[in-house]
Write an enzyme that holds these catalytic residues in place. Structure first.
Site, PDB file in Angstrom:
ATOM      1  N   GLY A  17       0.838  -1.197   0.000  1.00 22.44           N
ATOM      2  CA  GLY A  17       0.000   0.000   0.000  1.00 22.44           C
ATOM      3  C   GLY A  17       0.872   1.245   0.000  1.00 22.44           C
ATOM      4  O   GLY A  17       1.141   1.829   1.047  1.00 22.44           O
ATOM      5  N   ASN A 112      -5.969   2.446  10.161  1.00 23.18           N
ATOM      6  CA  ASN A 112      -6.908   3.019  11.103  1.00 23.18           C
ATOM      7  C   ASN A 112      -7.927   1.985  11.563  1.00 23.18           C
ATOM      8  O   ASN A 112      -8.180   0.988  10.883  1.00 23.18           O
ATOM      9  CB  ASN A 112      -7.661   4.189  10.452  1.00 23.18           C
ATOM     10  CG  ASN A 112      -6.802   5.436  10.343  1.00 23.18           C
ATOM     11  OD1 ASN A 112      -5.976   5.706  11.216  1.00 23.18           O
ATOM     12  ND2 ASN A 112      -6.978   6.188   9.275  1.00 23.18           N
ATOM     13  N   LYS A 199      -6.664   6.380  19.454  1.00 23.20           N
ATOM     14  CA  LYS A 199      -6.672   6.874  18.072  1.00 23.20           C
ATOM     15  C   LYS A 199      -8.099   7.077  17.580  1.00 23.20           C
ATOM     16  O   LYS A 199      -8.386   8.020  16.829  1.00 23.20           O
ATOM     17  CB  LYS A 199      -5.930   5.888  17.167  1.00 23.20           C
ATOM     18  CG  LYS A 199      -5.741   6.387  15.723  1.00 23.20           C
ATOM     19  CD  LYS A 199      -4.802   7.582  15.663  1.00 23.20           C
ATOM     20  CE  LYS A 199      -4.694   8.159  14.239  1.00 23.20           C
ATOM     21  NZ  LYS A 199      -4.078   7.230  13.286  1.00 23.20           N
ATOM     22  N   SER A 269      -8.467  11.408   5.556  1.00 22.01           N
ATOM     23  CA  SER A 269      -8.375  10.346   4.555  1.00 22.01           C
ATOM     24  C   SER A 269      -9.757   9.919   4.067  1.00 22.01           C
ATOM     25  O   SER A 269      -9.951   9.637   2.881  1.00 22.01           O
ATOM     26  CB  SER A 269      -7.630   9.139   5.132  1.00 22.01           C
ATOM     27  OG  SER A 269      -8.295   8.605   6.263  1.00 22.01           O
TER      28      SER A 269
END
Length: 320
Positions: A17, A112, A199, A269
């Site tokens: 990625g 994420n 997060k 994102s």
């Protein structure tokens, strides 16, 4: 397993990625002299011919010569495989991971959301699985072109079944040393699950609201109503984390609000995916935490509404 990884003085890295995150950190590792192998998709030919450009607040640079591939079976097995795919493509990891991971290697999930590490455990078996949480503003702005706007710290933690805290292992220290040699700030998470929930304190409100409101982070924070809504979403995330015995102090929530208010105007994102009509990372970032709340019977009405709104928007994207 630890000993084998430690014995590698010059660890090789595979980047699965090569986007805003994988491309940036992989490029920094190569710039520092590490052996890095990049898997690319749409811009494979471009990067192969013209290299990878990084515009960064830490200093601009271009890598003219890289080890680039568009087929994982052409890549050599590496000591550390960094997974930086969008989680919407994680179904591909069954095919992508085994050929490129050394038997004594480690997989670092720079993704994420919640649930990514346990999802790959059956694929890689006893290999070390690490979680990395990136506090960074970075976008891919074109073929072979990454723009790093702000921050860049990675928090590293090692995964164990049921997210049992493992502390700071030798594997973490070795890989952290490589990243720090590349100028990347590292923090350690003795408890990876706690780090994941921390997060999510940021990711759920700002990724979700940026799409629903069609707004940058600075626009969300400048409006008193949406700033309050961001804080309320954070409070709900904290309540779910507490139900799993991971307490997040109120001071951390205020720190995230303050950081976001001060950071440069940023397009998240998920908002970039929305703008480019790409499938949104809803399940890992919002759906899985919502299911965790439901399992513990924790009321999270604002997260539930955000999830419903994003699924409606996602269905429109997929219908086009």
């Amino acid at each position: 397993m630890d000993t084998a990884l430690q014995s590698q003085r010059n660890r090789s890295y595979a980047i699965i990625g090569t986007g805003a995150i994988g491309g940036f950190y992989g490029a920094k590792l190569q710039q520092a002299g590490f052996e890095v192998h990049f898997l690319l998709h749409s811009d494979y030919q471009f990067v192969r011919q013209r290299g990878l450009r990084v515009d960064s607040v830490w200093g601009d640079f271009t890598l003219d010569s890289l080890n680039v591939y568009n087929d994982v079976h052409q890549m050599p097995p590496c000591d550390v495989v960094i997974v930086a795919l969008k989680t919407t493509r994680n179904s591909l990891l069954t095919t992508l991971l085994p050929p490129v991971l050394k038997e004594s290697g480690a997989v670092l999930m720079l993704q994420n959301g919640l649930g990514n590490e346990e999802a790959i455990a059956p694929i890689v078996g006893p290999a070390h699985i690490l979680g990395g949480l990136c506090f960074i503003c970075s976008n891919k702005v074109g073929d072979g072109h990454i723009h790093h706007l702000d921050y860049g710290t990675i928090t590293l933690g090692e995964y164990a079944p049921d997210y049992q805290p493992l502390g700071i292992t030798a594997t973490l220290q070795d890989i952290a040393g490589d990243f720090e040699a590349a100028g990347i700030p590292i923090q350690f998470a003795e408890d990876l699950l706690l780090a994941r929930w921390k997060k999510l304190i940021w990711n759920i409100p700002y990724n979700g609201l940026s799409v629903v409101l069609n707004a940058r982070t600075d626009e969300i924070m400048k409006n008193e109503y949406t700033r309050l809504l961001s804080e309320q979403l954070m409070q709900e995330v904290g309540a779910v984390a507490a139900a799993y015995n991971r307490k997040i102090p109120e001071s951390f929530i205020q720190k995230m609000l303050d950081h976001t208010a001060k950071m440069k105007p940023y397009i998240t994102s998920m908002k970039l995916d929305y703008d480019h009509h790409r499938t949104l990372e809803i399940e890992s970032i919002i759906g899985n935490p919502l299911q965790a709340a439901i399992a513990k019977q924790i009321p999270v009405p604002k997260i539930a509404m955000l999830y419903a709104q994003l699924n409606f928007i996602n269905s429109q994207i997929q219908a086009k």
